[in-house]
Write a protein that holds these residues in place. Structure first.
Motif, PDB file in Angstrom:
ATOM      1  N   PRO A   1      32.322   7.020  33.066  1.00  0.00           N
ATOM      2  CA  PRO A   1      33.639   6.398  33.170  1.00  0.00           C
ATOM      3  C   PRO A   1      33.602   5.131  34.016  1.00  0.00           C
ATOM      4  CG  PRO A   1      33.519   8.367  34.546  1.00  0.00           C
ATOM      5  CD  PRO A   1      32.278   8.341  33.724  1.00  0.00           C
ATOM      6  N   GLY A   2      34.460   4.198  33.640  1.00  0.00           N
ATOM      7  CA  GLY A   2      34.622   2.990  34.440  1.00  0.00           C
ATOM      8  C   GLY A   2      33.523   1.966  34.309  1.00  0.00           C
ATOM      9  N   GLU A   3      32.553   2.187  33.423  1.00  0.00           N
ATOM     10  CA  GLU A   3      31.470   1.222  33.228  1.00  0.00           C
ATOM     11  C   GLU A   3      31.608   0.576  31.856  1.00  0.00           C
ATOM     12  OE1 GLU A   3      27.595   2.790  33.988  1.00  0.00           O
ATOM     13  OE2 GLU A   3      28.188   3.736  35.893  1.00  0.00           O
ATOM     14  N   PRO A   4      31.528  -0.768  31.775  1.00  0.00           N
ATOM     15  CA  PRO A   4      31.677  -1.464  30.491  1.00  0.00           C
ATOM     16  C   PRO A   4      30.697  -0.934  29.450  1.00  0.00           C
ATOM     17  CG  PRO A   4      31.653  -3.035  32.297  1.00  0.00           C
ATOM     18  CD  PRO A   4      31.279  -1.706  32.885  1.00  0.00           C
ATOM     19  N   PHE A   5      31.125  -0.934  28.198  1.00  0.00           N
ATOM     20  CA  PHE A   5      30.296  -0.360  27.143  1.00  0.00           C
ATOM     21  C   PHE A   5      30.485  -1.117  25.830  1.00  0.00           C
ATOM     22  CE2 PHE A   5      34.369   1.333  26.094  1.00  0.00           C
ATOM     23  CZ  PHE A   5      34.355   1.560  24.734  1.00  0.00           C
ATOM     24  N   ILE A   6      29.473  -1.017  24.987  1.00  0.00           N
ATOM     25  CA  ILE A   6      29.582  -1.378  23.571  1.00  0.00           C
ATOM     26  C   ILE A   6      29.070  -0.203  22.765  1.00  0.00           C
ATOM     27  CG2 ILE A   6      29.058  -2.998  21.717  1.00  0.00           C
ATOM     28  CD1 ILE A   6      28.371  -5.102  23.728  1.00  0.00           C
ATOM     29  N   PHE A   7      29.861   0.237  21.805  1.00  0.00           N
ATOM     30  CA  PHE A   7      29.385   1.203  20.814  1.00  0.00           C
ATOM     31  C   PHE A   7      28.875   0.435  19.606  1.00  0.00           C
ATOM     32  CE2 PHE A   7      30.242   2.913  16.640  1.00  0.00           C
ATOM     33  CZ  PHE A   7      29.474   4.072  16.654  1.00  0.00           C
TER      34      PHE A   7
ATOM     35  N   ALA B   1      36.657  -5.422  18.583  1.00  0.00           N
ATOM     36  CA  ALA B   1      35.762  -4.742  17.635  1.00  0.00           C
ATOM     37  C   ALA B   1      35.342  -5.721  16.551  1.00  0.00           C
ATOM     38  CB  ALA B   1      36.461  -3.521  17.033  1.00  0.00           C
ATOM     39  N   SER B   2      34.506  -5.232  15.648  1.00  0.00           N
ATOM     40  CA  SER B   2      33.889  -6.085  14.627  1.00  0.00           C
ATOM     41  C   SER B   2      34.895  -6.579  13.596  1.00  0.00           C
ATOM     42  CB  SER B   2      32.777  -5.316  13.916  1.00  0.00           C
ATOM     43  OG  SER B   2      32.273  -6.066  12.816  1.00  0.00           O
ATOM     44  N   MET B   3      34.776  -7.865  13.283  1.00  0.00           N
ATOM     45  CA  MET B   3      35.610  -8.463  12.233  1.00  0.00           C
ATOM     46  C   MET B   3      34.837  -8.610  10.919  1.00  0.00           C
ATOM     47  SD  MET B   3      38.731  -9.150  13.303  1.00  0.00           S
ATOM     48  CE  MET B   3      39.387 -10.661  12.577  1.00  0.00           C
ATOM     49  N   ARG B   4      33.650  -8.043  10.847  1.00  0.00           N
ATOM     50  CA  ARG B   4      32.893  -8.115   9.593  1.00  0.00           C
ATOM     51  C   ARG B   4      33.371  -6.984   8.680  1.00  0.00           C
ATOM     52  NH1 ARG B   4      26.306  -8.102   8.468  1.00  0.00           N
ATOM     53  NH2 ARG B   4      26.495  -8.744   6.299  1.00  0.00           N
TER      54      ARG B   4
ATOM     55  N   TYR C   1      42.792  -5.450  11.726  1.00  0.00           N
ATOM     56  CA  TYR C   1      41.939  -4.475  11.042  1.00  0.00           C
ATOM     57  C   TYR C   1      40.492  -4.807  11.363  1.00  0.00           C
ATOM     58  CZ  TYR C   1      40.165  -1.444   7.289  1.00  0.00           C
ATOM     59  OH  TYR C   1      39.523  -0.455   6.576  1.00  0.00           O
ATOM     60  N   PHE C   2      39.748  -3.801  11.786  1.00  0.00           N
ATOM     61  CA  PHE C   2      38.365  -3.992  12.189  1.00  0.00           C
ATOM     62  C   PHE C   2      37.421  -3.153  11.333  1.00  0.00           C
ATOM     63  CE2 PHE C   2      40.736  -4.264  16.333  1.00  0.00           C
ATOM     64  CZ  PHE C   2      40.496  -5.605  16.588  1.00  0.00           C
ATOM     65  N   ASN C   3      36.160  -3.550  11.365  1.00  0.00           N
ATOM     66  CA  ASN C   3      35.084  -2.640  10.992  1.00  0.00           C
ATOM     67  C   ASN C   3      34.711  -1.895  12.268  1.00  0.00           C
ATOM     68  OD1 ASN C   3      32.304  -1.650  10.648  1.00  0.00           O
ATOM     69  ND2 ASN C   3      32.325  -2.792   8.739  1.00  0.00           N
ATOM     70  N   ALA C   4      34.555  -0.601  12.203  1.00  0.00           N
ATOM     71  CA  ALA C   4      34.225   0.191  13.391  1.00  0.00           C
ATOM     72  C   ALA C   4      32.733   0.206  13.675  1.00  0.00           C
ATOM     73  CB  ALA C   4      34.755   1.614  13.237  1.00  0.00           C
ATOM     74  N   GLY C   5      31.992  -0.763  13.121  1.00  0.00           N
ATOM     75  CA  GLY C   5      30.551  -0.837  13.349  1.00  0.00           C
ATOM     76  C   GLY C   5      30.186  -1.176  14.783  1.00  0.00           C
ATOM     77  N   TRP C   6      31.065  -1.886  15.480  1.00  0.00           N
ATOM     78  CA  TRP C   6      30.934  -2.035  16.930  1.00  0.00           C
ATOM     79  C   TRP C   6      32.314  -2.179  17.543  1.00  0.00           C
ATOM     80  CZ3 TRP C   6      33.017  -6.230  19.371  1.00  0.00           C
ATOM     81  CH2 TRP C   6      33.089  -7.442  18.692  1.00  0.00           C
ATOM     82  N   PHE C   7      32.456  -1.684  18.739  1.00  0.00           N
ATOM     83  CA  PHE C   7      33.661  -1.923  19.516  1.00  0.00           C
ATOM     84  C   PHE C   7      33.288  -1.829  20.993  1.00  0.00           C
ATOM     85  CE2 PHE C   7      33.828   2.548  18.032  1.00  0.00           C
ATOM     86  CZ  PHE C   7      33.851   3.249  19.222  1.00  0.00           C
TER      87      PHE C   7
ATOM     88  N   ASP D   1      31.103 -14.179  18.342  1.00  0.00           N
ATOM     89  CA  ASP D   1      30.682 -14.318  16.940  1.00  0.00           C
ATOM     90  C   ASP D   1      29.288 -13.749  16.707  1.00  0.00           C
ATOM     91  OD1 ASP D   1      33.072 -15.487  16.279  1.00  0.00           O
ATOM     92  OD2 ASP D   1      32.273 -17.532  16.080  1.00  0.00           O
ATOM     93  N   GLY D   2      28.434 -13.829  17.721  1.00  0.00           N
ATOM     94  CA  GLY D   2      27.066 -13.346  17.553  1.00  0.00           C
ATOM     95  C   GLY D   2      26.963 -11.864  17.275  1.00  0.00           C
ATOM     96  N   LEU D   3      27.993 -11.099  17.669  1.00  0.00           N
ATOM     97  CA  LEU D   3      27.969  -9.658  17.403  1.00  0.00           C
ATOM     98  C   LEU D   3      28.223  -9.341  15.939  1.00  0.00           C
ATOM     99  CD1 LEU D   3      29.770  -8.225  20.565  1.00  0.00           C
ATOM    100  CD2 LEU D   3      27.316  -8.290  20.065  1.00  0.00           C
ATOM    101  N   ASP D   4      28.628 -10.337  15.190  1.00  0.00           N
ATOM    102  CA  ASP D   4      28.728 -10.194  13.737  1.00  0.00           C
ATOM    103  C   ASP D   4      27.826 -11.208  13.047  1.00  0.00           C
ATOM    104  OD1 ASP D   4      30.578  -8.061  13.332  1.00  0.00           O
ATOM    105  OD2 ASP D   4      32.219  -9.370  13.933  1.00  0.00           O
ATOM    106  N   GLY D   5      26.746 -11.609  13.713  1.00  0.00           N
ATOM    107  CA  GLY D   5      25.926 -12.661  13.127  1.00  0.00           C
ATOM    108  C   GLY D   5      24.535 -12.779  13.703  1.00  0.00           C
TER     109      GLY D   5
END
Length: 329
Positions: A98-104, A127-130, A178-184, A242-246
């Protein structure tokens, strides 16, 4: 604030395809992101009433993940399980501190460059826009995009108007969050988990009347995710992400699609990080990796398409690959 603070990464790993994807993900992270200083947590569902078959990672794959510095952390699926495995990305958030930044990240993702060096504002969830306009689905008697999305915002007492992208016209799918749940990502995985779980279950078990003819399988996570992000003060990602979708990460999804449409850089990284024998000896046990990577069928798929002039919809890619006899999951 935007910062290069350490953060943790979570993926889901379990017996079958996902354990091999998880190994490829972690191998790519270690090879391409030398400045990443956080924990890599592989959330592993445990046997229980909702998992009739043991979902735990096979011991040799688990050992390989641990050798790469990943932590395999168990969690119990109490709400979704095998009936809706996408729910693992929701319940698996319980494995994060808890309380620590994260990326799924979905496990079918490749790290292409140094994600640890990215400036990310974790206080603003996103979250992802791809994505494509996969939900809601147009039906003969449906009430329309606005009515459907507004009913969900109203259900949770959220401001609908502030979620809209008014650069797009009314009743066009990209107007709505609306997102793709591939990352958030977010600043507190436990706050994210509580909101994600509450909203997903409320939608699943007591949907608004406007959703009565809408499918929620497999879309439930992507229906709830915009509401979670919006309710926690987030929204669409800015250009700094942008790099998280590219160029930084690649959500490849399935091997035939990877070879058909992803960048030359992504293919080069894939083949580089899967080549060492300590990785190859495991990945070649998975039929899709064996055929596409190690038997070079992926390159034959790639030759079928002009990556600068791809079909507009993913289904067209799938159909052409299937017709050529190269489709495999």
């Amino acid at each position: 604030m935007t910062t290069r603070q350490p953060f943790n990464i979570m993926i889901v790993g379990q017996r079958g395809r996902l354990q091999y994807e998880a190994l490829l993900f972690v191998a790519s992270l270690r090879a391409r992101a030398p400045s990443f200083a956080g924990r890599v947590i592989v959330a592993e569902p445990q046997p229980g009433p909702l998992w009739p078959d043991d979902p735990r990672i096979e011991p040799d794959i688990a050992e390989a993940l641990i050798e790469l510095g990943a932590e395999i952390v168990p969690f119990h699926g109490n709400h979704f399980g095998a009936a809706y495995p996408y729910g693992n990305k929701i319940e698996g958030l319980a494995t994060l501190p808890p309380g620590e930044p994260f990326i799924f990240f979905d496990s079918d993702t490749l790290i292409l460059d140094d994600i640890g060096a990215m400036p990310i504002d974790f206080t603003r969830p996103t979250a992802s826009m791809r994505r494509e306009g996969t939900w809601p689905q147009e039906e003969l008697y449906w009430p329309g995009y606005t009515a459907i999305w507004k009913s969900l915002y109203d259900k949770f007492g959220l401001d609908f108007e502030s979620s809209l992208d008014t650069d797009h016209p009314d009743e066009y799918w990209q107007r709505y969050l609306y997102f793709n749940a591939g990352w958030f990502l977010g600043s507190d995985p436990q706050a994210f988990l509580a909101r994600f779980l509450d909203m997903s279950l409320a939608i699943r078990d007591d949907r608004p009347p406007e959703l009565v003819i809408q499918p929620l399988d497999p879309w439930l996570d992507q229906v709830a995710l915009p509401l979670v992000v919006h309710s926690l003060g987030g929204g669409r990602p800015g250009p700094e992400l942008d790099g998280l979708d590219g160029d930084i990460t690649c959500h490849w999804r399935l091997m035939p699609l990877m070879y058909a449409r992803e960048s030359d850089k992504a293919i080069a990284v894939l083949e580089e990080v899967s080549a060492p024998n300590r990785i190859k000896k495991h990945l070649k046990k998975h039929e899709a990796f064996k055929r596409m990577i190690y038997q070079s069928r992926g390159q034959k798929v790639r030759e079928m398409f002009d990556q600068d002039d791809l079909p507009r919809r993913e289904q067209q890619l799938r159909n052409r690959i299937k017709s050529a006899g190269f489709w495999i999951r």
